[in-house]
Enzyme design. Structure first.
Site, short mmCIF file in Angstrom:
data_model
loop_
_atom_site.label_atom_id
_atom_site.label_comp_id
_atom_site.label_asym_id
_atom_site.label_seq_id
_atom_site.Cartn_x
_atom_site.Cartn_y
_atom_site.Cartn_z
N SER A 137 0.84 -1.20 0.00
CA SER A 137 0.00 0.00 0.00
C SER A 137 0.87 1.24 0.00
CB SER A 137 -0.89 0.02 1.25
OG SER A 137 -1.59 1.25 1.32
N TYR A 150 -1.79 -0.50 10.41
CA TYR A 150 -1.95 -1.09 9.06
C TYR A 150 -0.81 -0.63 8.16
CZ TYR A 150 -3.96 -1.26 4.27
OH TYR A 150 -4.18 -1.44 2.92
P1 NDP Z 1 -11.63 -5.67 -0.45
O1 NDP Z 1 -12.10 -5.37 0.93
O2 NDP Z 1 -12.45 -5.20 -1.61
O3 NDP Z 1 -11.36 -7.25 -0.63
C1 NDP Z 1 -10.57 -7.92 0.30
C2 NDP Z 1 -10.45 -9.38 -0.06
O4 NDP Z 1 -9.61 -10.02 0.94
C3 NDP Z 1 -11.77 -10.13 -0.04
O5 NDP Z 1 -11.76 -11.13 -1.04
C4 NDP Z 1 -11.81 -10.77 1.36
O6 NDP Z 1 -12.62 -11.94 1.44
C5 NDP Z 1 -10.33 -11.12 1.53
N1 NDP Z 1 -9.96 -11.25 2.95
C6 NDP Z 1 -10.03 -10.30 3.93
N2 NDP Z 1 -9.66 -10.82 5.11
C7 NDP Z 1 -9.34 -12.13 4.89
C8 NDP Z 1 -8.93 -13.20 5.72
N3 NDP Z 1 -8.75 -13.05 7.04
N4 NDP Z 1 -8.73 -14.42 5.14
C9 NDP Z 1 -8.92 -14.60 3.81
N5 NDP Z 1 -9.29 -13.62 2.97
C10 NDP Z 1 -9.53 -12.40 3.51
O7 NDP Z 1 -10.15 -5.03 -0.53
P2 NDP Z 1 -9.36 -4.31 -1.72
O8 NDP Z 1 -9.58 -5.02 -2.99
O9 NDP Z 1 -9.60 -2.86 -1.63
O10 NDP Z 1 -7.85 -4.54 -1.20
C11 NDP Z 1 -7.03 -5.60 -1.70
C12 NDP Z 1 -5.61 -5.38 -1.18
O11 NDP Z 1 -5.14 -4.09 -1.60
C13 NDP Z 1 -5.52 -5.40 0.35
O12 NDP Z 1 -4.30 -6.01 0.74
C14 NDP Z 1 -5.49 -3.91 0.71
O13 NDP Z 1 -4.84 -3.69 1.95
C15 NDP Z 1 -4.71 -3.35 -0.46
N6 NDP Z 1 -4.91 -1.93 -0.71
C16 NDP Z 1 -6.15 -1.42 -1.01
C17 NDP Z 1 -6.31 -0.06 -1.25
C18 NDP Z 1 -7.62 0.56 -1.56
O14 NDP Z 1 -7.70 1.82 -1.58
N7 NDP Z 1 -8.67 -0.19 -1.82
C19 NDP Z 1 -5.15 0.85 -1.20
C20 NDP Z 1 -3.89 0.20 -0.91
C21 NDP Z 1 -3.79 -1.13 -0.67
P3 NDP Z 1 -14.26 -11.80 1.54
O15 NDP Z 1 -14.69 -11.34 0.17
O16 NDP Z 1 -14.75 -13.17 1.86
O17 NDP Z 1 -14.54 -10.78 2.60
#
Ligand code: NDP
Length: 241
Positions: free
Chosen positions: A136, A150
């Site tokens: 991130s 985070y």
């Molecule tokens: P979302 O919240 O849209 O999706 C997160 C995904 O991770 C989902 O598929 C969720 O599963 C899964 N997940 C969460 N916790 C767990 C767990 N304990 N075990 C297994 N799977 C898990 O997130 P984003 O697409 O926005 O983010 C994706 C990545 O990008 C993350 O690492 C985030 O930190 C990073 N990021 C995002 C930014 C943003 O602005 N959106 C900016 C910078 C980094 P389920 O669908 O079942 O809940």
């Protein structure tokens, strides 16, 4: 034939990565936690590209959750890549107002779990292949008032990218990271601030939030042969922020 495992591959950035890699002919194993409806929709969208795809539920903060993903991949064939994408932010608050157990849970999901996924990845890959860690822009901004812990976890994952990339380079495995900036996914609303993307967009040098597909493009390039000399480094996809 490429076989790629994407954690958190059923929503947001992970789902965009899955669609982009499917278009290039990758078979896919998609991990998710609980949202089975999103998983089913993403699997259907991926299969429309004519590739094989399975979605595997499980909590990546447990050994069983990680093992289930790699077992599903082993059933499909020889793994060629892993996108270490799953992550979560649970609340926006100053550190002093964040409960200790939530700090631990955040580090567990965003640092310990991806380290253990990367560990399993370099074991499964053997010789050759690519690991892409989704970190991130927070890792260098520090996220004051929002989620300092985070940001620290994501900075740790950038350093894992560096260290592990150097460790496995002689095996031909590349380990790289993509650091997204503000990206329009459900993450902001599920963390409790649905207006965040719209409110913050004007502060981004390019004047807008990014789309998941723009992050997926960078991931696909890093996974490709076109990036064959890129390892142990982080590519920022953050609109200049
Ligand atoms: P979302 O919240 O849209 O999706 C997160 C995904 O991770 C989902 O598929 C969720 O599963 C899964 N997940 C969460 N916790 C767990 C767990 N304990 N075990 C297994 N799977 C898990 O997130 P984003 O697409 O926005 O983010 C994706 C990545 O990008 C993350 O690492 C985030 O930190 C990073 N990021 C995002 C930014 C943003 O602005 N959106 C900016 C910078 C980094 P389920 O669908 O079942 O809940």
């Amino acid at each position: 034939m490429a076989l790629t495992l994407v954690t958190g591959g059923t929503r947001g950035i992970g789902a965009a990565v899955a669609a982009r890699l499917a278009a290039e002919g990758h078979d896919l194993v998609l991990g998710y936690h609980r949202d089975a409806a999103s998983a089913a929709a993403t699997v259907a969208a991926v299969e429309a590209h004519g590739v094989r795809c399975v979605a595997v539920p499980g909590d990546l903060t447990t050994d069983a959750g990680i093992a289930a993903l790699f077992a599903a991949a082993a059933e499909l064939g020889e793994l060629t890549g892993v996108v270490n994408n799953a992550g979560a932010t649970y609340r926006f608050a100053p550190l002093a107002d964040t409960p200790a157990d939530e700090v631990r849970r955040t580090i567990d999901v965003n640092l310990t779990a991806p380290i253990l996924v990367a560990r399993a990845a370099v074991t499964a890959l053997g010789r050759g292949g690519v690991v892409v860690n989704i970190t991130s822009g927070a890792a260098t901004l520090g996220s004051p008032g929002e989620y300092v812990h985070y940001a620290a976890a994501k900075a740790g994952l950038d350093l894992v990218t560096r260290g592990l990339g150097l460790e496995v380079a002689e095996r031909g495995i590349r380990v790289v990271a993509v650091a997204p900036g503000l990206i329009a996914t459900d993450l902001h609303a599920t963390t409790g601030d649905p207006e965040r993307v719209e409110r913050m967009a004007p502060q981004i040098p390019l004047g807008r939030a990014g789309q998941p597909e723009e992050v997926a493009e960078a991931v696909a390039w890093l996974m490709s042969e076109q990036a064959s000399y890129v390892t142990a480094t982080t590519l920022r996809v953050a609109g200049g922020r």
